[in-house]
Design an enzyme around this catalytic site. Structure first.
Site, PDB file in Angstrom:
ATOM      1  N   HIS A 145       0.857  -1.306  -0.154  1.00  0.00           N
ATOM      2  CA  HIS A 145       0.086   0.053   0.259  1.00  0.00           C
ATOM      3  C   HIS A 145       0.845   1.225  -0.002  1.00  0.00           C
ATOM      4  CE1 HIS A 145       0.448  -0.254   4.482  1.00  0.00           C
ATOM      5  NE2 HIS A 145       0.613   1.278   4.365  1.00  0.00           N
ATOM      6  N   ASP A 179       0.093  -7.330   1.327  1.00  0.00           N
ATOM      7  CA  ASP A 179       0.470  -6.403   1.645  1.00  0.00           C
ATOM      8  C   ASP A 179       2.021  -5.903   1.396  1.00  0.00           C
ATOM      9  OD1 ASP A 179       0.194  -3.498   1.845  1.00  0.00           O
ATOM     10  OD2 ASP A 179       0.215  -3.398   4.111  1.00  0.00           O
ATOM     11  N   SER A 261       4.699   1.979   8.241  1.00  0.00           N
ATOM     12  CA  SER A 261       4.354   1.008   7.366  1.00  0.00           C
ATOM     13  C   SER A 261       5.653   0.445   6.458  1.00  0.00           C
ATOM     14  CB  SER A 261       3.260   1.179   6.403  1.00  0.00           C
ATOM     15  OG  SER A 261       2.064   0.784   7.317  1.00  0.00           O
TER      16      SER A 261
END
Length: 420
Positions: A145, A179, A261
Site C-alpha cells: 500500500h 501487502d 508501514s
C-alpha cells in the site's frame, strides 16, 4: 500531709523503675550489636549471605572473584534492556530506509496514505528494509500500500537512505493480499543489509522493537513486546464491506504509526521478525500494532523476485460472497434451499479457465471445495491459497437452479486482481 507523702513516694518509685528500664534497654542494645558484629563474618564465611564481606582496603573485583570461586552456582547475568535494544537497533538501522510515493491519490482507502485535499499532489511516505545486495542492486521490502498506484519502470518511487540522500527505485513486484512489495535501488554506498529471523519461534511476551519513519521522523525506534504470535485480521480489498482476506500477522504493543508501514519489527538480537503494517488507529484499541511475520514475508518476496507476482492457484471465475446479495433474491433468483446459508456466486467465468473446463457457469453458487464448506469469498480464497497448489484437482460442490451438483476442477496459476 499523708496524702501528698503517699503520692510523692509512688512518684519516686516510678522514676526509679523507669531509670532501671532505660539502663536494661541500653545494655540489651549493646549486647545485640556485639552479636551482629561477631556473627556476620561467620555467616559470610559459610556463604549464607547474599553479599561478600571484604576489608575496606581490598579490591572490589577481588572480592567479586572470590565470591565466584565458591561452591554456590553463579546466577544468570542480569539483562540490560537499554544496552541490548541499542545493540539490536545498531545492527539494522542503516538498512531501514524511507519509501516515497510521488503518485496523486485522489481519495483515501484502506491502505491509502492520508492527504489534506483530493486535488493536491502529496508524497505518500512509508518505510522499507534493505535485505540483500546482488550485483549492483540492493533489494528493499516494503508494504504494497506504500507504493500503490506507482507503475513498473516509472520514477514514481524514491528511497531515502540513512544519510538523507534519495535514490530512484524500481518495482520488482507487489502483492495486494500480503501487502508486500519488493523494490531495487542502486547499491552504490550501501553496506548494511538486515537479517531475517524465524517468526515461527517467537513467544508471547518477547521484546519487540519497531523501527521506521513514522510521521516522516527518520530512524524512529519504539519498544514493546510480542502481544500475540498468531493473529488474523479481516481485510476488505474491494470496498464492498465484506471480508476478502484474513491477513496473518504478529501483534505488538510497540508503537506503529503512519509512515512506519514497511519498516522492521526486530527481536532482541536485531533480526527482522516482521514487516510493520496496518496500525489500528481507533482509541478503543490504541497500542495495538501489527506486523507481517517472516514466515509470510520470505516466500512472498521469493516469488516477487522470481516472477514479479505471487504464484497462486486459480479457478478462473469472478466471484462474490452471497452475503453481499439481499437474501430476498436467494430463492427468487437462485432458487436456493432454505438450509443454504452462505456460498460464493459465480458472476463470470473466464474463457479457457479451469472453471470453464470443469463446467461451471455464471449464476452457479459454490458451497464446498472437497470436504470444506465454503460460506463466502474469504473461505474460498483461503482454501485455494493455503490448502491447494497449482495443478491440484478439487471436488467443487455448487447449486444451479436449486439443484446441488459436483464437478472436478484442476487449478491453474493466478494473479490476484481487485474487482471493481
Amino acid at each position: 500531709m499523708g496524702y501528698y507523702d503517699q503520692h510523692t513516694n509512688e512518684g519516686k518509685k516510678r522514676s526509679e523503675k523507669s531509670n532501671r528500664s532505660g539502663i536494661y534497654g541500653l545494655i540489651g542494645a549493646v549486647i545485640g550489636a556485639l552479636i551482629v558484629v561477631f556473627t556476620i563474618p561467620v555467616l559470610a564465611g559459610q556463604g549464607l549471605l547474599p553479599y561478600t564481606i571484604a576489608p575496606a582496603d581490598s579490591d572490589p573485583a577481588e572480592a567479586e572473584e572470590a565470591e565466584d570461586d565458591g561452591d554456590t552456582p553463579a546466577e544468570s547475568a542480569e539483562i540490560e534492556p537499554a544496552s541490548e535494544v541499542s545493540e539490536a537497533v545498531a545492527k539494522v538501522e542503516d538498512a531501514v530506509v524511507g519509501v516515497v510515493n510521488m503518485q496523486i491519490h485522489e481519495e483515501g482507502g484502506f491502505f491509502m496514505p492520508e492527504q489534506e485535499s483530493p486535488d493536491e499532489e502529496p508524497e505518500g511516505t512509508g518505510s522499507g528494509v534493505i535485505y540483500k545486495i546482488e550485483g549492483d542492486r540492493a533489494y528493499v521490502v516494503t508494504n504494497q500500500h506504500v507504493i500503490e498506484g506507482a507503475t513498473v519502470g516509472s520514477s514514481d518511487i524514491e528511497v531515502t537512505l540513512n544519510d538523507g540522500s534519495r535514490v530512484e527505485a524500481e518495482i520488482v513486484g507487489e502483492d495486494v493480499l500480503t501487502d508486500l512489495a519488493v523494490l531495487t535501488i542502486d547499491a552504490d554506498g550501501i553496506d548494511t543489509t538486515a537479517d531475517f529471523g524465524d517468526s515461527d519461534q517467537l513467544q508471547t511476551g518477547e521484546p519487540a522493537i519497531a523501527i521506521g519513519n513514522p510521521l516522516a521522523f527518520e530512524g524512529s525506534v519504539t519498544l514493546g513486546i510480542i502481544s500475540a504470535v498468531d493473529r488474523t485480521i479481516p481485510i476488505d480489498l474491494t470496498g464492498t464491506g465484506q471480508t476478502d482476506w484474513d491477513a496473518q500477522v504478529l501483534q505488538t504493543d510497540a508503537a506503529i504509526n503512519p509512515g512506519n508501514s514497511g519498516g522492521a519489527l526486530l527481536n532482541i538480537h536485531g533480526e527482522v521478525i516482521g514487516i510493520n503494517s496496518m496500525k489500528i488507529a481507533q482509541q478503543a484499541v490504541e497500542g495495538i500494532g501489527f506486523a507481517i511475520p517472516t514466515s509470510v514475508v520470505l516466500p512472498t518476496i521469493e516469488d516477487l523476485e522470481e516472477h514479479g507476482e505471487v504464484l497462486r492457484p486459480q479457478m478462473g471465475i469472478v466471484l462474490r460472497s452471497m452475503q453481499e446479495i439481499p437474501s430476498a433474491f436467494w430463492e427468487e433468483e437462485f432458487n436456493l434451499p432454505d438450509d443454504v446459508t452462505g456460498g460464493v456466486l459465480v458472476e463470470d467465468v473466464e474463457g479457457g479457465s479451469p472453471a470453464e473446463e470443469g463446467g461451471l457457469e455464471t449464476g452457479d453458487v459454490i458451497v464446498g471445495l472437497d470436504d470444506e464448506e465454503i460460506s463466502d469469498a474469504n473461505d474460498l480464497r483461503r482454501y485455494l491459497y493455503n490448502e491447494s497448489d497449482v495443478d491440484d484437482t478439487l471436488d467443487v460442490t455448487f447449486y444451479r437452479d436449486g439443484e446441488e451438483q459436483t464437478t472436478d476442477i484442476t487449478l491453474a496459476r493466478e494473479v490476484f486482481e481487485e474487482q471493481p
